[in-house]
Structure formats: C-alpha cells, structure tokens
Design an enzyme around this catalytic site. Structure first.
Site, PDB file in Angstrom:
ATOM      1  N   CYS A   1      48.460  37.228  60.092  1.00 39.54           N
ATOM      2  CA  CYS A   1      48.157  36.253  61.132  1.00 39.54           C
ATOM      3  C   CYS A   1      46.952  35.411  60.735  1.00 39.54           C
ATOM      4  O   CYS A   1      46.050  35.880  60.037  1.00 39.54           O
ATOM      5  CB  CYS A   1      47.861  36.957  62.445  1.00 39.54           C
ATOM      6  SG  CYS A   1      49.171  38.041  63.022  1.00 39.54           S
TER       7      CYS A   1
ATOM      8  N   LYS B   1      46.298  38.969  35.421  1.00 38.61           N
ATOM      9  CA  LYS B   1      46.842  39.365  36.717  1.00 38.61           C
ATOM     10  C   LYS B   1      48.350  39.547  36.655  1.00 38.61           C
ATOM     11  O   LYS B   1      48.897  40.482  37.208  1.00 38.61           O
ATOM     12  CB  LYS B   1      46.482  38.314  37.783  1.00 38.61           C
ATOM     13  CG  LYS B   1      46.875  38.713  39.202  1.00 38.61           C
ATOM     14  CD  LYS B   1      46.123  39.935  39.640  1.00 38.61           C
ATOM     15  CE  LYS B   1      46.533  40.392  41.032  1.00 38.61           C
ATOM     16  NZ  LYS B   1      45.969  41.713  41.354  1.00 38.61           N
TER      17      LYS B   1
ATOM     18  N   GLU C   1      46.555  56.721  38.720  1.00 35.44           N
ATOM     19  CA  GLU C   1      46.028  55.428  39.139  1.00 35.44           C
ATOM     20  C   GLU C   1      44.506  55.401  39.053  1.00 35.44           C
ATOM     21  O   GLU C   1      43.909  54.406  38.636  1.00 35.44           O
ATOM     22  CB  GLU C   1      46.493  55.118  40.570  1.00 35.44           C
ATOM     23  CG  GLU C   1      45.849  53.905  41.232  1.00 35.44           C
ATOM     24  CD  GLU C   1      46.185  52.577  40.566  1.00 35.44           C
ATOM     25  OE1 GLU C   1      45.645  51.562  41.012  1.00 35.44           O
ATOM     26  OE2 GLU C   1      46.976  52.552  39.593  1.00 35.44           O
TER      27      GLU C   1
ATOM     28  N   ARG D   1      49.355  32.868  54.252  1.00 33.77           N
ATOM     29  CA  ARG D   1      49.264  34.227  54.753  1.00 33.77           C
ATOM     30  C   ARG D   1      50.601  34.724  55.288  1.00 33.77           C
ATOM     31  O   ARG D   1      50.811  35.924  55.419  1.00 33.77           O
ATOM     32  CB  ARG D   1      48.212  34.299  55.870  1.00 33.77           C
ATOM     33  CG  ARG D   1      46.812  33.922  55.422  1.00 33.77           C
ATOM     34  CD  ARG D   1      45.883  33.715  56.599  1.00 33.77           C
ATOM     35  NE  ARG D   1      45.523  34.963  57.242  1.00 33.77           N
ATOM     36  CZ  ARG D   1      44.438  35.656  56.971  1.00 33.77           C
ATOM     37  NH1 ARG D   1      43.612  35.252  56.017  1.00 33.77           N
ATOM     38  NH2 ARG D   1      44.171  36.768  57.622  1.00 33.77           N
TER      39      ARG D   1
ATOM     40  N   LYS E   1      42.499  52.765  36.729  1.00 33.60           N
ATOM     41  CA  LYS E   1      41.496  51.848  37.266  1.00 33.60           C
ATOM     42  C   LYS E   1      40.167  51.992  36.530  1.00 33.60           C
ATOM     43  O   LYS E   1      39.495  51.010  36.226  1.00 33.60           O
ATOM     44  CB  LYS E   1      41.293  52.107  38.767  1.00 33.60           C
ATOM     45  CG  LYS E   1      42.394  51.560  39.654  1.00 33.60           C
ATOM     46  CD  LYS E   1      42.298  50.055  39.752  1.00 33.60           C
ATOM     47  CE  LYS E   1      43.476  49.476  40.528  1.00 33.60           C
ATOM     48  NZ  LYS E   1      44.739  49.514  39.753  1.00 33.60           N
TER      49      LYS E   1
ATOM     50  N   ASN F   1      44.565  39.012  65.429  1.00 32.35           N
ATOM     51  CA  ASN F   1      45.099  39.436  64.140  1.00 32.35           C
ATOM     52  C   ASN F   1      44.871  40.936  64.021  1.00 32.35           C
ATOM     53  O   ASN F   1      43.744  41.402  64.142  1.00 32.35           O
ATOM     54  CB  ASN F   1      44.383  38.691  63.006  1.00 32.35           C
ATOM     55  CG  ASN F   1      44.916  39.067  61.646  1.00 32.35           C
ATOM     56  OD1 ASN F   1      45.988  39.657  61.534  1.00 32.35           O
ATOM     57  ND2 ASN F   1      44.174  38.741  60.607  1.00 32.35           N
ATOM     58  N   GLY F   2      45.940  41.705  63.794  1.00 34.23           N
ATOM     59  CA  GLY F   2      45.801  43.152  63.677  1.00 34.23           C
ATOM     60  C   GLY F   2      46.751  43.875  64.597  1.00 34.23           C
ATOM     61  O   GLY F   2      47.733  43.313  65.097  1.00 34.23           O
TER      62      GLY F   2
ATOM     63  N   GLU G   1      40.526  50.345  33.175  1.00 39.88           N
ATOM     64  CA  GLU G   1      40.635  48.889  33.285  1.00 39.88           C
ATOM     65  C   GLU G   1      39.284  48.229  33.518  1.00 39.88           C
ATOM     66  O   GLU G   1      38.981  47.185  32.934  1.00 39.88           O
ATOM     67  CB  GLU G   1      41.560  48.512  34.453  1.00 39.88           C
ATOM     68  CG  GLU G   1      43.028  48.718  34.224  1.00 39.88           C
ATOM     69  CD  GLU G   1      43.830  48.292  35.438  1.00 39.88           C
ATOM     70  OE1 GLU G   1      44.838  47.585  35.264  1.00 39.88           O
ATOM     71  OE2 GLU G   1      43.452  48.655  36.564  1.00 39.88           O
TER      72      GLU G   1
ATOM     73  N   HIS H   1      47.772  73.232  29.497  1.00 40.52           N
ATOM     74  CA  HIS H   1      48.660  72.846  28.408  1.00 40.52           C
ATOM     75  C   HIS H   1      48.024  71.771  27.524  1.00 40.52           C
ATOM     76  O   HIS H   1      48.723  70.918  26.977  1.00 40.52           O
ATOM     77  CB  HIS H   1      49.994  72.362  28.966  1.00 40.52           C
ATOM     78  CG  HIS H   1      50.758  73.434  29.677  1.00 40.52           C
ATOM     79  ND1 HIS H   1      51.626  74.287  29.042  1.00 40.52           N
ATOM     80  CD2 HIS H   1      50.741  73.811  30.989  1.00 40.52           C
ATOM     81  CE1 HIS H   1      52.126  75.142  29.915  1.00 40.52           C
ATOM     82  NE2 HIS H   1      51.614  74.875  31.105  1.00 40.52           N
TER      83      HIS H   1
ATOM     84  N   TRP I   1      52.285  36.847  62.519  1.00 40.77           N
ATOM     85  CA  TRP I   1      53.267  37.735  61.913  1.00 40.77           C
ATOM     86  C   TRP I   1      53.655  38.717  63.006  1.00 40.77           C
ATOM     87  O   TRP I   1      52.831  39.484  63.474  1.00 40.77           O
ATOM     88  CB  TRP I   1      52.661  38.501  60.742  1.00 40.77           C
ATOM     89  CG  TRP I   1      53.024  37.998  59.395  1.00 40.77           C
ATOM     90  CD1 TRP I   1      52.201  37.407  58.482  1.00 40.77           C
ATOM     91  CD2 TRP I   1      54.311  38.038  58.772  1.00 40.77           C
ATOM     92  NE1 TRP I   1      52.887  37.080  57.349  1.00 40.77           N
ATOM     93  CE2 TRP I   1      54.190  37.454  57.487  1.00 40.77           C
ATOM     94  CE3 TRP I   1      55.572  38.502  59.170  1.00 40.77           C
ATOM     95  CZ2 TRP I   1      55.255  37.326  56.602  1.00 40.77           C
ATOM     96  CZ3 TRP I   1      56.645  38.376  58.289  1.00 40.77           C
ATOM     97  CH2 TRP I   1      56.474  37.795  57.024  1.00 40.77           C
TER      98      TRP I   1
END
Length: 608
Positions: A2, A603, A480, A27, A484, A98-99, A487, A503, A74
């Site tokens: 929104c 990206k 992940e 958005r 990160k 919004n939310g 990266e 192992h 939305w």
C-alpha cells in the site's frame, strides 16, 4: 504494498495526491482513493483498479480542498472493491492504512457491540471507528489517537485527518514506513521519499513506534511511549527517490527492517484471513492433487528458499520434491514429462541459469510455476502461472526481504497443496494459517535483538572462518547464514546439517572458530544440543539462536545466546532468517566492506 500520502497545502490537494500516488505504483495496488476537507467536511473519491479509474472519478466529480490524504491499496481483508478502498471514514475521522491490524476481529466485535455499523470487510475501518469514539467522548484528535494506537496489534502506517480541522494531519507507524515532508507553508506525509518527491526533498523519517502531529508550519513527533522526541531532517532528490535509504546507513539495513511489512503484504495475497485457509490463485496450474513429484529449481538464496519449501511440501502435502541448483539442473537432462510440474524461484525473474532450466522443463511438457519479485520479468512471462512476492524493490545485492517473502509464498503453496491432496484437515490448515499470520509481529520482535547482534558481530568480525549448524528447516537457514556472511564480510563460512558435524566439519573446531547454531526448541532440539556439546567440548565459540526454552535447556555455556520468541515450526525458518541476516550485515559493517554491493556480485545474474 500500500502507498500513503497526505497533504497540508495551500492549493487544491486532489490532483497533487494522485500525482504522488503515481510515484508509488511500483509498490503494487488494486484500488485507490483520496479524501479532502471541503468547508470542514470530509469528502472522498475512491475506485477499484488502476489510478486512471480514480482520475476518471475525479474528472466526473472534482474535489476541492487543500487538505487531503490518498492511498493505493493492496487488498488484505476484503476484496479490492470501491467500498473496501481507502480512505475509510467513521464520523469525523478519515484515514488511510498500510499494514495489517491483527486483532481487528476482537476490535470489530467491540465496536459492533456498541451499536456502531461497520460498512466494509477491512481491518482498517475499526481504527477509524475507535478514534471517532474518542472524539465523540470529547477527546481532542491528538488524545483520541494516543488512546487508540496502543490497542492496535500488528504492523501499520496510518495517516489521519479530521472534520473541522483544516490545519491538522496525524500520522503513525509500527512496522511499516512513514515519512514527513517539509515544505514552505505546507507539510506532507508519505510512505517514502518517492511519494513526497513531487513536493519536497526535505524528509523526516519516523522511527519504529513514532507518531506525528502536523500543521502547515510545524510538526511534533512522539515516540511509542508518547514522549515528544526530535527526529533529524534528511535531504532527498527526485532522481534518487527510488534509491533512498531512508534513515538507514545501507539499503540492506532498510530492507531487513522492511520485512514485517512486506511479509504481511505477501501473506495477504496467499491466505484467506476470514476463513483461515490458503488461497493461492493459479495453483491449479501445478495440478497438486494428482502430482507424483514437484521439481524446484533456483540459484543462490532463492535455492535455499526452495530447500525449506521441500520440507514443507513433503511434510504438509506428502508431495515428493526434487530440488537442484539451476546451473546443475539445466545440464542434467532430468527425465520429465507432461505429468510433472516445476517451480522456479528468482528475485529478479531474469536469472540466466534459472531461465534456462525453465525452458528445458517447458520443452519436456512440464507445467511451469514461478515465484518472482518482478511480475514483468522474463521468467514470469514464460511461466504458466506466477506467484509474485510482494517485497517491493530490493536494492541490496544480498537478498533479505525477497528471501523471506519467497518463504512465505512457499509456505502458502505447501498448505494449498496439502488441502488439495487431502493430507491436511480443515482444522490443521486453519491452525497453520493462523500461525503464519503472526509473522509480522514475530519478525518485529526478532528485529529487537539488533543491539545484541551488533555486539556479537564485532567479535565475529575478527574470525577468519565460521560454521553454521541447523537441523530440519533450520539447516537451509544455516546455509543461508553462512552464504550471507561470505557474501558481505568475505569471511569463509560453511553451513552444515548439524548431524553431519562428526562426518568431517568437527575437525575444524578449535577456540578460534565461531559456530552459529540455529536451534528453535522443537521436536529435534535435543539432537542439536548434542552436536552443540561436541563443539563446546572442543573449545568452539558457540553463538546460539534459539527461544527461551531452548536457552534454558541448552546444557552448555554459549558465548552468546540470541533469544527469539517461541513460535510454531512453520514460521520458524522465516523468523530465524532475520538474525542470520543481521549477523552478516553488522559483521560486514565492522569490517568496512561494501555491504550493499559486495565485490564481484550482482543483484541479478543474467549471464551463465
């Protein structure tokens, strides 16, 4: 997401509101509306669909007035109809939101019991009614808002105006962004700098829990405890509006903190809050009911999202899943047929290896689905059905909010598949959906650990190697976390299934190596604790991410414990992603690397 805009101006507001809303079209939205004050009275124009429909409504019935608010919506609670479109009005107050107000059903019952009539299906309308009740009881607008805000659970940004108050707007934020714009004899509210760029380049970003009382010549910000505070003014430019960091040092930090909001918006597209069930449009294209296997393919962080999805599809839908890295899958000549379905995950929708894999599957006759953040992308266009993540633009190269939104979509798809395959009862699905709706609140709480994470990251920045361990859905989050850290900080890090420690990786353990253990207190927590004790016995520096029960029963003395709220299994991998993101971010900041644009990375990887 929104979009919100408000104007305390010196010239007619309606056209300016629409101009600002056009800046927020990126958005996403499915209805729009504006409201202004005309001779002290609130007058609204709303329309379903695109902004051109609102412009047509304004051409047919123009709005005067120099004070106004506008909104692109939305749909969450209630279909995208004119009646459900914002602004909403109750008596002397109109507002845009919004939310998601998580406790709206409880508030709705209270309002209905008082004799008030609610006109919409939305969660937003209850806020207008509560504030109007305060006004009817003789409170000032400021006091009425101050009384209501603590009663609202969830993530929200609000802009409010009041009948008879031509020189007043009030805004508030919790988990959703909101900014104040400063003009000459004018003031503005907006979701971000883009919304305010037609009017001003002088911006004050509200911080978490802030609310603001504005006139044309002044503004006063209050914090969550209703104490007056001062927030700095920043300078933005129209050309840089889309790339604005707000009051964050890096785009990545901003995008980490946007997750409560974008997760709420993403979930609203894939679950039915009124019936507590998954509601994934287009899922029939993947033929879950009769499918013998599902193929998932992606690259990088999106691949790790797919790994979590594998656990969910197999657990909740009893659907076997084959998953592979796209750069490997595209050359394996995997046997496929028209009886198979394939799901591809990509933030940009342009990843070269993923696109090539998609085309291979399509050539074999498989049904194609895509989880993407850019609905106009090539992968989206070439798929039979797309499942957009509502993450908004993600500028930081290291994916954060796009990853967790991918997980949210996968969770909803797994529940949809479970219902279609008859492996979930209505009661089981309702419980799981109810747990998913807690994500905005749970992720907000996870972000509250940032100061502690910043401290541990300072120590982590001195390491040259690190291990991340986890079991079940925490294993992909360990992968992940390690990705990160590599990266962003260029520290060598590896993620492992905790059961694999003996192992091989245990040979690396000594007093110099940090070991990040991701271990919510679940059915296999004790197994992870055993691995953690093996690390402790060899002098490893343990950073434990768990909940209160996990912290109390870990049986060792970790160097640091990050304590998250207790939560269900289905939401844990999404919420636990936030602390590993923050660990990587703050470690990189301490090391002085380029957080938003790490070396050698892009990206969107559009070449093989």
């Amino acid at each position: 997401m929104c979009g919100i805009v408000g104007i305390l101006g010196g010239e007619p507001a309606a056209g300016r509101l629409v101009d600002s809303l056009k800046r927020l079209e990126y958005r996403g939205y499915d209805s729009a509306g504006v409201a202004t004050l005309i001779e002290g009275q609130i007058v609204r124009r709303r329309a379903a669909g695109k902004l051109r429909n609102l412009e047509t409504a304004l051409e047919q019935a123009p709005l005067e007035g120099v004070t106004g608010i506008g909104h692109t919506r939305w749909a969450t609670h209630g279909a995208p109809t004119v009646n459900n479109a914002h602004p909403h009005q109750a008596g002397k107050v109109a507002l845009v939101h919004n939310g998601i107000i998580e406790n709206y059903l409880e508030l709705r019952e209270e309002i209905s019991a008082s004799g008030a009539i609610l006109d919409t299906e939305t969660d937003t309308e209850v806020v207008a009614h509560l504030i109007n009740t305060g006004l009817a009881d003789g409170l000032s607008p400021q006091d009425a808002v101050a009384n209501v805000l603590p009663r609202l659970k969830g993530a929200f940004a609000l802009a409010m105006m009041f009948a008879g108050q031509n020189d007043l707007l009030i805004g508030a934020r919790k988990g959703s962004p909101l900014a104040v714009g400063h003009g000459t004899g004018e003031m503005y509210l907006g979701s971000d700098a883009i919304a305010l760029s037609p009017f001003t380049d002088r911006i004050t970003y509200l911080e978490e829990g802030d609310w603001v009382v504005m006139t044309r010549t002044s503004h006063q910000v209050f914090d969550k405890d209703n104490k007056p505070v001062s927030r700095p003014e920043a300078k933005s430019t129209v050309n840089a509006a889309l790339m604005d960091k707000g009051n964050y040092k890096h785009f990545m930090a901003k995008e980490i903190h946007e997750q409560p909001e974008v997760l709420g918006h993403t979930l609203s597209q894939y679950v039915d809050y009124t019936q507590n069930k998954a509601n994934v449009a287009g899922s029939e294209q993947l033929r879950f009911k009769d499918l013998s296997r599902l193929v998932i393919t992606a690259c990088g962080t999106a691949y790790l999202a797919g790994l979590v999805g594998k656990y969910w599809f197999e657990k909740y839908a009893r659907l076997p899943v084959d998953i592979d890295i796209a750069s490997e899958f595209r050359y394996r000549e995997t046997p496929l047929s028209s009886a198979d379905s394939a799901l591809f995950i990509s933030q940009s929708g342009e990843t070269a290896d993923t696109l090539a894999s998609l085309r291979y599957c399509k050539s074999q006759g498989a049904s194609i689905g895509a989880i993407v953040n850019v609905p106009e992308s090539t992968i989206a266009r070439e798929s039979d059905v797309i499942f957009p993540t509502i993450a908004g633009p993600e500028v930081g190269v290291a994916s954060t909010k796009a990853f967790t939104c991918q997980l949210a979509v996968l969770a909803a798809l797994a529940l949809q598949a479970g219902r279609e395959r008859g492996t979930l009862t209505f009661e089981e699905e309702a419980k799981l959906v109810s747990e998913l709706t807690e994500l905005p609140t749970l992720t907000l709480k996870a972000l509250s650990n940032e100061v502690e994470i910043q401290k541990l990251s300072q120590q982590l920045s001195k390491a040259t190697n690190a291990l991340y361990l986890g079991r079940n859905t925490s294993f992909p989050i360990a992968l992940e976390g390690a990705l990160k850290l590599k990266e962003l900080s260029y520290i060598h890090a590896e993620g492992y299934a905790a059961g694999e420690l003996k192992h091989g990786p245990i040979a690396l353990i000594d007093e110099n190596i940090p070991v990040v253990v991701i271990a919510p207190f679940d059915a296999i927590y004790e197994k992870t604790v055993s691995n953690m004790q093996e690390v402790a016995a060899r002098g490893g520096r343990i950073i434990l991410i768990t909940d209160e029960r996990g912290a109390a029963q870990c049986g060792t003395s970790p160097e640091t414990v990050v304590v998250l709220p207790e939560m269900s299994d289905i939401v844990a991998p999404i919420v636990y992603a936030l602390p590993v993101q923050m660990i990587a971010y703050h470690t990189a900041v301490f090391m002085g690397t380029d957080v938003d644009q790490p070396r050698n990375l892009a990206k969107s990887v559009t070449v093989e």
